[in-house]
Design an enzyme around this catalytic site. Structure first.
Site, PDB file in Angstrom:
ATOM      1  N   HIS A 225       0.047   3.790  10.241  1.00 59.87           N
ATOM      2  CA  HIS A 225       0.787   4.326   9.086  1.00 59.87           C
ATOM      3  C   HIS A 225       0.819   3.340   7.926  1.00 59.87           C
ATOM      4  O   HIS A 225       1.158   3.719   6.814  1.00 59.87           O
ATOM      5  CB  HIS A 225       2.207   4.701   9.523  1.00 59.87           C
ATOM      6  CG  HIS A 225       2.227   5.877  10.441  1.00 59.87           C
ATOM      7  ND1 HIS A 225       2.614   7.138  10.044  1.00 59.87           N
ATOM      8  CD2 HIS A 225       1.866   6.003  11.740  1.00 59.87           C
ATOM      9  CE1 HIS A 225       2.504   7.975  11.063  1.00 59.87           C
ATOM     10  NE2 HIS A 225       2.055   7.316  12.104  1.00 59.87           N
ATOM     11  N   ASP A 432       1.321   0.123   0.181  1.00 65.28           N
ATOM     12  CA  ASP A 432       1.962   1.093   1.063  1.00 65.28           C
ATOM     13  C   ASP A 432       0.893   1.922   1.762  1.00 65.28           C
ATOM     14  O   ASP A 432      -0.143   2.219   1.148  1.00 65.28           O
ATOM     15  CB  ASP A 432       2.877   2.021   0.247  1.00 65.28           C
ATOM     16  CG  ASP A 432       4.122   2.418   1.013  1.00 65.28           C
ATOM     17  OD1 ASP A 432       4.036   2.507   2.248  1.00 65.28           O
ATOM     18  OD2 ASP A 432       5.173   2.628   0.387  1.00 65.28           O
TER      19      ASP A 432
END
Ligand code: G6P
Length: 620
Positions: A225, A432
């Site tokens: 992730h 991110d």
């Protein structure tokens, strides 16, 4: 492990006549199973993720993607498990992403509980949840700090986000990390008969290897992730070689973006000399597929959140926050209080902006505390709060406060309302994996009067949204962020609608359900589909029906050749020519594989069942 080249020789050739066959050398066997490289549609790699409707012209009603997911009995494993309560706040994108997979498709989800245990193995505590089950494990108290606070969040997390100055940790942390992974693998043994294992995130990089060491032969996939960094950066991580080697025991490795996928491939090249072809890397264990699967959201559910009632307490919280702005324009930031999120730079940007354009716009910064027992997080919280206090002191008045800041958490439904009310969404992480707040902000907007997204170019979401859609900024540059916020605040309605529509089409064209269905479909393809007796011969990892035709052709040609009377020269030559042709077809496909086949040293099982470290691995 049985090497394919051995079995090819013994399975198809019953005499040493073969050794005399020109063109037949002992490197032939492995190659036979590279065939499926061809069977992967090229465009599937490139097109994973939201399509660009303006290019494809395909804004169409999508049928329920969950139903397209192969009917696999899945085991999902991650450190954190979702709360499964719509009124409770979600912590992080991972939990939000997987909840629907379990509730709707009946998976078993294993993760950690809030309690620590004694490390003694117990039956998996399965609790029915929707169509599936959740098992929350009491991870061993002795190793938990080294695993969670240490290796996962003080070493890996900053390294994966390319922030080496934030890295810390002790030498023992890695041992704790491995032992907790082992513990989780042993707990998952209870559900070893389910169809496939899908492991999530950086806490569990070696879990696939641990599952295989326990003899679990089901397909195992991993999805990261977070971002994956460059070869130089990963070199800063202690034990990085051993860690990456263990990752190569998964059948499928999934990443959020091309950038992450390419960084991982560069690491394999730099640190192991391994090359990939069409997203497939071959090691001694077999083939690992690497692919990007950009995570999405459920826009329909988000729309439903907007219409849903809030609990009276939450309604009160939302109303009192909104009252602060008294109908004036404001920007919103919603982030875990994490140094990767760039909140400090965002605050600096407001300082810049308000110096140039006093009282022009305010910020609602929602920043629930995160990993508060990790020192870097404590320091960061202080830094952010000091910076906010300064901006408020320098630019605020008795009647007007530039930055409203809260550490409270909110349900998705409450956030949806706050996103809707904010005219600018500021999503400026230093780096991110994806950042679902960016997508949720867009999904919550009023189509007639949408807000504008200011987005870090280092968020994974910036691979989905281009410059014509979001205002892309360098998150390290407060001035650039300030200019973008000012531009967003003054953007004409027509342009806002155009940008928003385009982003929304993408969000709708690749939802969280498409993401999980795509991933599970790929994982399903690693399932062995040849008969069990052949699998036994061929070893695991390579076999798949799609690999077999070339192998069979060659095997038949060899068998024919072996049966021919050696004195019948003409027949012999013809059969040999056929065999050679079949061999060449086989070999040509697979030279690539063969060249790299033994680049990784073969792990030798130690008494504990864990592969021993290769020489030099300890230096990491
Ligand atoms: C990120 C990570 C998740 C993690 C979440 C919350 O989204 O990718 O794996 O669960 O942060 O962090 P926490 O440490 O509270 O689980």
């Amino acid at each position: 492990m049985v090497r394919i080249q051995d079995t090819l020789d013994t399975a198809t050739l019953d005499s040493d006549s073969t050794s005399a066959a020109p063109g037949q050398d002992e490197t032939i066997g492995q190659a036979a199973f590279d065939q499926h490289l061809d069977d992967r549609p090229q465009e599937q790699q490139a097109s994973a993720g939201p399509s660009d409707p303006s290019v494809s012209g395909e804004v169409e009603d999508r049928f329920n993607a969950v139903n397209r997911q192969p009917d696999l009995k899945l085991v999902i494993i991650s450190n954190r498990v979702a709360p499964f309560d719509p009124n409770k706040p979600q912590t992080g994108g991972l939990a939000a992403a997987l909840e629907p997979v379990v509730e709707r498709s009946g998976a078993v989800w294993i993760g950690s509980s809030e309690t620590r245990g004694d490390g003694i193995e117990r039956p998996l505590p399965l609790v029915p949840t929707g169509a599936g089950h959740v098992a929350r494990l009491d991870l061993p108290a002795a190793d938990h700090p080294g695993y969670y606070r240490g290796y996962s969040n003080s070493t890996l997390w900053p390294a994966l986000h390319s922030l080496p100055n934030r890295m810390s940790g002790s030498e023992e942390d890695y041992g704790s990390y491995r032992r907790i992974n082992d513990f989780i693998a042993r707990a998952a043994f209870d559900v070893r008969d389910r169809d496939a294992f899908w492991v999530h995130d950086y806490h569990l990089l070696p879990l696939g290897a641990d599952l295989h060491d326990l003899g679990i032969e089901r397909p195992t996939g991993f999805f990261l992730h977070t971002p994956w960094p460059t070869p130089d950066m990963i070199e800063c991580v202690p034990n990085h070689r051993e860690l990456m080697k263990s990752m190569l025991k998964y059948d499928l490795l999934g990443f959020q973006t091309n950038r992450d996928l390419n960084n991982f491939l560069a690491c394999l090249r730099t640190h192991f000399g391994l090359e990939s072809e069409d997203g497939v890397v071959t090691t001694e264990r077999g083939q690992i597929r690497l692919q990007k699967f950009p995570i999405g959201i459920d826009p329909e559910q988000f729309a439903a959140y907007l219409a849903a009632d809030l609990s009276p307490a939450e309604q009160e919280k939302v109303s009192s926050l909104l009252q602060n702005f008294q109908g004036a324009k404001f920007a919103i930031g919603v982030d875990r209080l994490d140094y990767t999120k760039g909140i400090d730079k965002r605050v600096e940007a407001f300082n810049e902006l308000l110096t140039k354009e006093p009282q022009s716009i305010s910020l609602l910064q929602i920043a629930p505390s995160s990993r508060a027992d990790v020192e870097e997080y404590q320091k960061y919280k202080e830094d952010v709060e000091n910076a906010i206090n300064h901006v408020n002191a320098d630019h605020g008045t008795d009647e007007w406060r530039p930055i409203h800041y809260t550490n409270d958490s909110f349900s998705q439904a409450a956030l949806a309302r706050l996103y809707r009310a904010a005219k600018i969404g500021v999503v400026t992480p230093l780096r991110d994996g994806m950042n679902l707040v960016a997508k949720e902000y867009v999904a919550a907007q009023d189509p007639q009067d949408p807000g504008v997204l200011v987005l870090s170019k280092f968020a994974g979401a910036a691979e989905d949204f281009n410059d014509d859609e979001a205002l892309l900024v360098d998150p390290n540059d407060p001035k650039e962020i300030a200019d973008a916020i000012s531009e967003a605040a003054n953007m004409p309605l027509e342009e806002r609608v155009k940008r928003w529509r385009s982003m929304m089409d993408k969000i709708q064209s690749y939802t969280i359900h498409d993401w999980s269905a795509d991933y599970v479909r790929e994982l399903d393809r690693s399932r062995v589909t040849v008969p069990a007796d052949q699998c036994l011969h061929l070893g695991r990892g390579w076999t798949n029906e799609a690999h077999m035709p070339l192998y069979r052709n060659h095997a038949e040609a060899l068998a024919t050749y072996n049966e021919i009377d050696p004195t019948d020269v003409a027949l012999n030559e013809a059969a040999y020519a056929d065999e050679k042709k079949a061999y060449e077809a086989l070999e040509a496909r697979l030279m690539h594989t063969q060249r790299r086949l033994w680049d990784l040293p073969i792990p030798t099982a130690s008494l504990s069942g864990r592969p021993e470290q290769e020489p030099g691995a300890g230096e990491d």
